[in-house]
Design a protein around this motif. Structure first.
Motif, PDB file in Angstrom:
ATOM      1  N   GLU A 100     -36.100 -22.331  65.619  1.00 14.11           N
ATOM      2  CA  GLU A 100     -35.616 -22.975  64.401  1.00 14.11           C
ATOM      3  C   GLU A 100     -35.939 -22.050  63.228  1.00 14.11           C
ATOM      4  OE1 GLU A 100     -36.101 -26.910  61.644  1.00 14.11           O
ATOM      5  OE2 GLU A 100     -36.567 -27.043  63.762  1.00 14.11           O
ATOM      6  N   GLU A 125     -30.945 -24.075  64.361  1.00  9.20           N
ATOM      7  CA  GLU A 125     -31.394 -23.853  65.735  1.00  9.20           C
ATOM      8  C   GLU A 125     -30.669 -22.631  66.307  1.00  9.20           C
ATOM      9  OE1 GLU A 125     -33.586 -25.562  67.726  1.00  9.20           O
ATOM     10  OE2 GLU A 125     -34.191 -26.820  66.045  1.00  9.20           O
ATOM     11  N   ARG A 136     -35.128 -21.060  72.183  1.00 11.53           N
ATOM     12  CA  ARG A 136     -34.460 -21.566  70.984  1.00 11.53           C
ATOM     13  C   ARG A 136     -35.474 -21.518  69.845  1.00 11.53           C
ATOM     14  NH1 ARG A 136     -30.911 -26.843  71.246  1.00 11.53           N
ATOM     15  NH2 ARG A 136     -29.528 -25.276  72.090  1.00 11.53           N
TER      16      ARG A 136
END
Length: 65
Positions: A5, A10, A3
């Motif tokens: 950012e 996200e 994941r």
């Protein structure tokens, strides 16, 4: 699943992203956040479609939530 950012969004990505993929997703998210068009190009085999889908769906998720 990694994941990332990107510009406050996200983004779930099924693989470890290359630098060029992170830049591509950042450009996609920037255009979506600004409500502007984007002309993006990248060499064959760099995962453009996957980057576009992951970034757009992640941005959309933030708009719905």
């Amino acid at each position: 699943m990694p994941r990332y950012e990107i510009r406050g969004v996200e983004v779930d990505f099924p693989f470890d992203a290359y630098d060029c993929q992170l830049v591509y997703m950042e450009k996609v998210i920037t255009a979506l956040q600004q409500g502007s068009n984007a002309l993006l190009e990248s060499p064959t085999g760099t995962g453009k479609t996957l980057c576009l889908l992951c970034a757009t769906l992640a941005w959309r998720r933030t708009r719905v939530a």
